[in-house]
Design a protein around this motif. Structure first.
Motif, PDB file in Angstrom:
ATOM      1  N   CYS A 120      -6.085 -34.929  17.426  1.00 40.74           N
ATOM      2  CA  CYS A 120      -5.863 -35.528  16.105  1.00 40.74           C
ATOM      3  C   CYS A 120      -6.073 -37.045  16.151  1.00 40.74           C
ATOM      4  O   CYS A 120      -5.421 -37.791  15.432  1.00 40.74           O
ATOM      5  CB  CYS A 120      -4.462 -35.205  15.598  1.00 40.74           C
ATOM      6  SG  CYS A 120      -4.233 -33.485  15.103  1.00 40.74           S
ATOM      7  N   GLN A 121      -6.973 -37.502  17.013  1.00 43.35           N
ATOM      8  CA  GLN A 121      -7.239 -38.932  17.109  1.00 43.35           C
ATOM      9  C   GLN A 121      -7.856 -39.477  15.818  1.00 43.35           C
ATOM     10  O   GLN A 121      -7.639 -40.619  15.458  1.00 43.35           O
ATOM     11  CB  GLN A 121      -8.163 -39.230  18.285  1.00 43.35           C
ATOM     12  CG  GLN A 121      -7.473 -39.161  19.649  1.00 43.35           C
ATOM     13  CD  GLN A 121      -8.388 -39.598  20.770  1.00 43.35           C
ATOM     14  OE1 GLN A 121      -9.356 -38.917  21.104  1.00 43.35           O
ATOM     15  NE2 GLN A 121      -8.080 -40.744  21.359  1.00 43.35           N
ATOM     16  N   GLY A 122      -8.660 -38.651  15.158  1.00 46.01           N
ATOM     17  CA  GLY A 122      -9.289 -39.099  13.918  1.00 46.01           C
ATOM     18  C   GLY A 122     -10.537 -39.923  14.138  1.00 46.01           C
ATOM     19  O   GLY A 122     -11.094 -40.489  13.194  1.00 46.01           O
ATOM     20  N   TYR A 123     -10.994 -40.025  15.387  1.00 36.30           N
ATOM     21  CA  TYR A 123     -12.235 -40.741  15.697  1.00 36.30           C
ATOM     22  C   TYR A 123     -12.834 -40.144  16.971  1.00 36.30           C
ATOM     23  O   TYR A 123     -12.214 -39.317  17.631  1.00 36.30           O
ATOM     24  CB  TYR A 123     -11.980 -42.249  15.868  1.00 36.30           C
ATOM     25  CG  TYR A 123     -10.984 -42.589  16.956  1.00 36.30           C
ATOM     26  CD1 TYR A 123     -11.382 -42.768  18.277  1.00 36.30           C
ATOM     27  CD2 TYR A 123      -9.625 -42.719  16.666  1.00 36.30           C
ATOM     28  CE1 TYR A 123     -10.470 -43.076  19.276  1.00 36.30           C
ATOM     29  CE2 TYR A 123      -8.704 -43.032  17.655  1.00 36.30           C
ATOM     30  CZ  TYR A 123      -9.131 -43.207  18.964  1.00 36.30           C
ATOM     31  OH  TYR A 123      -8.227 -43.498  19.947  1.00 36.30           O
ATOM     32  N   SER A 124     -14.036 -40.566  17.313  1.00 34.27           N
ATOM     33  CA  SER A 124     -14.724 -40.023  18.487  1.00 34.27           C
ATOM     34  C   SER A 124     -14.216 -40.700  19.752  1.00 34.27           C
ATOM     35  O   SER A 124     -14.833 -41.644  20.273  1.00 34.27           O
ATOM     36  CB  SER A 124     -16.243 -40.208  18.342  1.00 34.27           C
ATOM     37  OG  SER A 124     -16.723 -39.499  17.234  1.00 34.27           O
ATOM     38  N   GLY A 125     -13.076 -40.232  20.255  1.00 34.54           N
ATOM     39  CA  GLY A 125     -12.476 -40.805  21.442  1.00 34.54           C
ATOM     40  C   GLY A 125     -12.461 -39.835  22.597  1.00 34.54           C
ATOM     41  O   GLY A 125     -13.151 -38.805  22.593  1.00 34.54           O
ATOM     42  N   LEU A 126     -11.648 -40.131  23.605  1.00 35.84           N
ATOM     43  CA  LEU A 126     -11.584 -39.302  24.802  1.00 35.84           C
ATOM     44  C   LEU A 126     -11.071 -37.894  24.523  1.00 35.84           C
ATOM     45  O   LEU A 126     -11.363 -36.969  25.278  1.00 35.84           O
ATOM     46  CB  LEU A 126     -10.695 -39.968  25.850  1.00 35.84           C
ATOM     47  CG  LEU A 126     -11.360 -41.056  26.711  1.00 35.84           C
ATOM     48  CD1 LEU A 126     -10.323 -41.756  27.574  1.00 35.84           C
ATOM     49  CD2 LEU A 126     -12.456 -40.465  27.574  1.00 35.84           C
ATOM     50  N   GLY A 127     -10.306 -37.731  23.445  1.00 39.10           N
ATOM     51  CA  GLY A 127      -9.840 -36.395  23.092  1.00 39.10           C
ATOM     52  C   GLY A 127     -10.996 -35.445  22.864  1.00 39.10           C
ATOM     53  O   GLY A 127     -10.988 -34.299  23.324  1.00 39.10           O
ATOM     54  N   MET A 128     -12.012 -35.942  22.161  1.00 38.80           N
ATOM     55  CA  MET A 128     -13.191 -35.129  21.883  1.00 38.80           C
ATOM     56  C   MET A 128     -13.982 -34.868  23.165  1.00 38.80           C
ATOM     57  O   MET A 128     -14.413 -33.742  23.442  1.00 38.80           O
ATOM     58  CB  MET A 128     -14.081 -35.836  20.863  1.00 38.80           C
ATOM     59  CG  MET A 128     -15.302 -35.038  20.427  1.00 38.80           C
ATOM     60  SD  MET A 128     -16.322 -35.960  19.234  1.00 38.80           S
ATOM     61  CE  MET A 128     -15.158 -36.125  17.872  1.00 38.80           C
ATOM     62  N   GLY A 129     -14.150 -35.916  23.982  1.00 38.49           N
ATOM     63  CA  GLY A 129     -14.917 -35.771  25.214  1.00 38.49           C
ATOM     64  C   GLY A 129     -14.248 -34.848  26.211  1.00 38.49           C
ATOM     65  O   GLY A 129     -14.894 -34.006  26.833  1.00 38.49           O
ATOM     66  N   PHE A 130     -12.928 -34.982  26.362  1.00 37.96           N
ATOM     67  CA  PHE A 130     -12.199 -34.157  27.325  1.00 37.96           C
ATOM     68  C   PHE A 130     -12.190 -32.694  26.903  1.00 37.96           C
ATOM     69  O   PHE A 130     -12.390 -31.793  27.724  1.00 37.96           O
ATOM     70  CB  PHE A 130     -10.769 -34.674  27.479  1.00 37.96           C
ATOM     71  CG  PHE A 130      -9.967 -33.943  28.522  1.00 37.96           C
ATOM     72  CD1 PHE A 130     -10.276 -34.055  29.867  1.00 37.96           C
ATOM     73  CD2 PHE A 130      -8.905 -33.131  28.156  1.00 37.96           C
ATOM     74  CE1 PHE A 130      -9.534 -33.379  30.838  1.00 37.96           C
ATOM     75  CE2 PHE A 130      -8.160 -32.447  29.104  1.00 37.96           C
ATOM     76  CZ  PHE A 130      -8.477 -32.578  30.454  1.00 37.96           C
ATOM     77  N   ALA A 131     -11.970 -32.438  25.617  1.00 37.65           N
ATOM     78  CA  ALA A 131     -11.973 -31.054  25.120  1.00 37.65           C
ATOM     79  C   ALA A 131     -13.338 -30.404  25.341  1.00 37.65           C
ATOM     80  O   ALA A 131     -13.419 -29.239  25.739  1.00 37.65           O
ATOM     81  CB  ALA A 131     -11.599 -31.027  23.637  1.00 37.65           C
ATOM     82  N   SER A 132     -14.405 -31.157  25.092  1.00 38.60           N
ATOM     83  CA  SER A 132     -15.757 -30.634  25.295  1.00 38.60           C
ATOM     84  C   SER A 132     -16.002 -30.339  26.765  1.00 38.60           C
ATOM     85  O   SER A 132     -16.643 -29.339  27.113  1.00 38.60           O
ATOM     86  CB  SER A 132     -16.799 -31.640  24.785  1.00 38.60           C
ATOM     87  OG  SER A 132     -16.657 -31.832  23.390  1.00 38.60           O
TER      88      SER A 132
END
Length: 307
Positions: A261-273
């Motif tokens: 739920c970061q709301g931007y293209s951060g490490l959350g998106m990269g790590f999940a991918s």
């Protein structure tokens, strides 16, 4: 007077240039350190029962990318509260967000990105001196409802706020655990230690801790049996193996999710991918848990025939 005035103007102009240079330097530095999907730093909240597998994923991710991820492992209820309090906007759970949590982020105009990364299970363990390797789930359910049996002296949970307690209360259809016969500690390691030293107690732990034990836990496992479980209304007992989970035979399997739920293209998106990708799924497969998709295998065929 004119010369002095010009000198003052020159001095002011030089001061402004120095200020602009310094501001530009720090601005560029901040931009270079800015978090992206593959670099920067962040914190991930993790259900403590899933700590070993996420530790492995973070170690490999950090070795591949210029990223620093802090793992904050707590009970499910504790990490959920920290999640909505903005301690971190990345969380790993054995459930999806509930309606209240979804509503909270909707009010913030944030759309949660949920990525299923695999399946693990809740396991029952018992001291080896009990000479028992089987347990019917209905017996545990009845114990949760307050009907004590001679076979179960007590249930041992990692934490009253944990995902294991939530799962068992949901299965039993009760709002809380009984006042008598239930013990709770701080984490799964303490449950393993207690069960290894006490006969007749049934420990309730995340399977990940049994498949990826620390050095200390290995010593406890020598005195513990992992029980095969008979589902409610079923006739056969099944151990919590990777194959039984894949075939849907083990009754206490549960899916795992990374929720961003970061709301931007951060490490959350990269790590999940990364975790949902080829390398991350291979790590889950090797850990003994069930990946969402089985990673491909490369087969090299050599022709050794000599002509």
């Amino acid at each position: 007077m004119m010369i002095i005035s010009n000198m003052k103007l020159t001095l002011k102009f030089s001061t402004v240039l120095v200020f602009l240079f310094i501001a530009s330097f720090f601005c560029c530095k901040n931009n270079s350190d800015k978090e992206t999907i593959l670099k920067g730093g962040t914190t991930i909240l993790v259900d403590e029962t899933l700590k070993p597998i996420i530790e492995d994923q973070i170690t490999v991710f950090e070795s591949d990318y210029n990223a620093k991820i802090v793992l904050d492992a707590r009970s499910e209820k504790e990490v959920s509260l920290a999640f909505v309090k903005d301690t971190s906007r990345i969380i790993v759970l054995s459930r999806e967000l509930n309606e209240d949590e979804k509503k909270y982020f909707k009010n913030l105009n944030i759309t949660p990105k949920t990525t299923k990364i695999g399946t693990d299970a809740v396991a029952f363990i018992m001291n080896k001196n009990s000479n028992d390797t089987l347990i019917a789930l209905d017996e545990v359910v009845q114990f949760m409802k307050g009907s004590f049996s001679s076979k179960i002296k007590g249930l041992v949970f990692d934490n009253l706020n944990s995902s294991t307690v939530r799962l068992m209360t949901e299965i039993a259809g009760v709002s809380s655990i009984p006042d008598k016969g239930v013990f709770s500690f701080k984490n799964n390691e303490e449950v393993l230690k207690f069960v290894s030293e006490n006969e007749g107690m049934i420990g309730v732990v995340g399977l990940n801790w049994l498949y990826q034990p620390s050095t200390a836990i290995v010593e406890y496992l020598k005195d513990i049996n992992v029980l095969s479980v008979k589902g409610i209304g079923e006739k056969e007992y099944f151990a919590p193996t990777q194959n039984n989970i894949a075939e849907g035979k083990y009754p206490l399997a549960r899916d795992l999710f990374i929720i961003n739920c970061q709301g931007y293209s951060g490490l959350g998106m990269g790590f999940a991918s990364f975790v949902a990708g080829e390398r991350g799924q291979r790590i889950i497969l090797k850990s003994g848990l069930l990946p969402v998709r089985v990673p491909s295998r490369k087969i090299l065929i050599r022709n050794n025939d000599k002509k």
